[in-house]
Design a protein around this motif. Structure first.
Motif, PDB file in Angstrom:
ATOM      1  N   UNK A  19       0.824  -1.216   0.000  1.00 13.44           N
ATOM      2  CA  UNK A  19       0.000   0.000   0.000  1.00 13.44           C
ATOM      3  C   UNK A  19       0.859   1.267   0.000  1.00 13.44           C
ATOM      4  N   UNK A  22      -0.975   7.354   3.239  1.00 12.55           N
ATOM      5  CA  UNK A  22      -0.319   8.436   3.979  1.00 12.55           C
ATOM      6  C   UNK A  22       0.623   7.920   5.074  1.00 12.55           C
ATOM      7  N   UNK A  23       0.481   6.648   5.445  1.00 14.87           N
ATOM      8  CA  UNK A  23       1.417   6.090   6.428  1.00 14.87           C
ATOM      9  C   UNK A  23       2.715   5.608   5.789  1.00 14.87           C
ATOM     10  N   UNK A  52      -2.751  -0.660  -3.597  1.00 10.79           N
ATOM     11  CA  UNK A  52      -3.454   0.526  -3.101  1.00 10.79           C
ATOM     12  C   UNK A  52      -2.575   1.753  -3.286  1.00 10.79           C
ATOM     13  N   UNK A  55      -3.751   9.741  -2.706  1.00 14.43           N
ATOM     14  CA  UNK A  55      -3.117  10.969  -3.173  1.00 14.43           C
ATOM     15  C   UNK A  55      -1.743  11.159  -2.518  1.00 14.43           C
TER      16      UNK A  55
ATOM     17  N   UNK B  14      -3.377   9.538  11.978  1.00  5.54           N
ATOM     18  CA  UNK B  14      -3.242   8.866  10.675  1.00  5.54           C
ATOM     19  C   UNK B  14      -3.079   7.349  10.778  1.00  5.54           C
ATOM     20  N   UNK B  15      -2.596   6.875  11.945  1.00  6.57           N
ATOM     21  CA  UNK B  15      -2.444   5.423  12.103  1.00  6.57           C
ATOM     22  C   UNK B  15      -3.795   4.710  12.044  1.00  6.57           C
ATOM     23  N   UNK B  17      -5.875   4.921   9.798  1.00  2.97           N
ATOM     24  CA  UNK B  17      -6.190   4.537   8.418  1.00  2.97           C
ATOM     25  C   UNK B  17      -5.949   3.049   8.180  1.00  2.97           C
ATOM     26  N   UNK B  18      -5.048   2.473   8.964  1.00  6.00           N
ATOM     27  CA  UNK B  18      -4.821   1.029   8.861  1.00  6.00           C
ATOM     28  C   UNK B  18      -6.060   0.280   9.363  1.00  6.00           C
ATOM     29  N   UNK B  21      -8.711   0.483   6.565  1.00  3.44           N
ATOM     30  CA  UNK B  21      -8.544  -0.429   5.429  1.00  3.44           C
ATOM     31  C   UNK B  21      -8.808  -1.883   5.820  1.00  3.44           C
ATOM     32  N   UNK B  42     -12.321   2.284  -0.206  1.00  2.00           N
ATOM     33  CA  UNK B  42     -11.227   2.588   0.721  1.00  2.00           C
ATOM     34  C   UNK B  42     -10.603   3.951   0.398  1.00  2.00           C
ATOM     35  N   UNK B  43     -10.415   4.223  -0.879  1.00  2.00           N
ATOM     36  CA  UNK B  43      -9.781   5.485  -1.290  1.00  2.00           C
ATOM     37  C   UNK B  43     -10.631   6.692  -0.890  1.00  2.00           C
ATOM     38  N   UNK B  46     -10.459   7.040   2.894  1.00  2.00           N
ATOM     39  CA  UNK B  46      -9.079   7.402   3.242  1.00  2.00           C
ATOM     40  C   UNK B  46      -8.836   8.892   2.992  1.00  2.00           C
ATOM     41  N   UNK B  47      -9.186   9.371   1.797  1.00  2.00           N
ATOM     42  CA  UNK B  47      -8.910  10.765   1.444  1.00  2.00           C
ATOM     43  C   UNK B  47      -9.703  11.726   2.334  1.00  2.00           C
ATOM     44  N   UNK B  50      -8.274  11.455   5.987  1.00  2.00           N
ATOM     45  CA  UNK B  50      -6.936  12.071   6.029  1.00  2.00           C
ATOM     46  C   UNK B  50      -7.063  13.593   6.056  1.00  2.00           C
TER      47      UNK B  50
END
Lengths: 110, 153
Positions: A19, A22-23, A52, A55, B14-15, B17-18, B21, B42-43, B46-47, B50
């Protein structure tokens, strides 16, 4: 995310898998910009194993491409899954990064 | 196709986001959605998440972001809620995606992608909360790619 980099006939080939979000993108950025700083300017990104991209990943490629403008270098992509390629199309990145199906065809562009 | 709902309560980190997903993958697999639909779902989330984590808060406190995904009548309906500053992503200017590389801007791409992969977006400011409802139609052939689901009746 895994990144393996190796030089092939003067071209730096990055094989990326997993993937690019952002991470993980900051690691990708450090690796890519690090190699650019050392003087390499021609790159093939093998994205066969990328399942995956957000942006955050696209930004790294754009940033690198902007830096490479100054040294007439370029980044060529290959092995993108259809749904990953769609993201590049929507972002208008297909006009910046040539996309090929295999590493061999990408290497022939230099 | 049986209906399903996924509820996620995320910290502004941000962690998380895992977590998003991982949960979305399980959710999409249970519904038999294609890899492409799973990726786009997911995208989009996520966006949006974020963007909230990076820009919605003016303090260093911990905040909760709620994400609810429902599958109904061959559509995925996502609801994203946060208590950050008012932000309507529908009105956010789209980046120029056709100019030469030297004039491309690095920002705004995330919201643009989220909007492009959504079929319908509704923004509401409810009290001190941003509430965004995103609908994504799932085509018949996409559903057919997944494993057969037994009917609940």
């Amino acid at each position: 995310m895994d990144i393996v980099g190796k030089k092939q006939n003067g071209i730096y080939v990055f094989t990326v898998s997993g993937r690019l979000d952002s991470n993980t993108s900051p690691d990708f950025e450090t690796r890519l910009l690090g190699v650019i700083k050392e003087g390499d300017k021609n790159f093939v990104m093998n994205f066969e194993g990328v399942d995956y991209i957000s942006s955050a990943g696209l930004r790294v490629l754009l940033k690198a491409s902007k830096i490479l403008q100054n040294s007439a270098g370029k980044i060529v992509l290959c092995g993108l899954k259809d749904y990953i390629k769609e993201v590049f199309e929507i972002a208008g990145f297909v006009t910046i990064f040539p996309i090929f199906s295999t590493v061999d065809s990408a290497l022939h562009q230099f | 196709m049986t209906a399903g709902t996924l509820s996620l309560h995320l910290r502004n980190d941000l962690s998380e986001l895992a977590t998003v997903s991982k949960n979305l993958e399980e959710f999409a697999t249970s519904l038999g959605l294609s890899k492409r639909t799973m990726f786009q779902l997911n995208l989009v989330i996520d966006e949006l998440v974020t963007n909230i984590i990076n820009y919605a808060y003016r303090d260093d406190a911990e905040h909760r972001i709620t994400v609810i995904v429902r599958f109904e009548e061959e559509s995925l309906v996502m609801r994203v809620e946060d208590d950050g500053i008012p932000f309507n992503p529908i009105l956010s200017a789209a980046p120029d995606c056709s100019c030469p590389v030297e004039r491309r801007v690095v920002g705004k791409l995330g919201i643009h992608l989220a909007r492009q992969f959504a079929d319908d977006l509704v923004y509401e400011r409810c009290g001190n909360r941003n509430v965004l409802t995103i609908t994504k139609h799932v085509r018949e052939e996409t559903l057919a790619e997944g494993p057969q689901k037994s009917r609940s009746n």
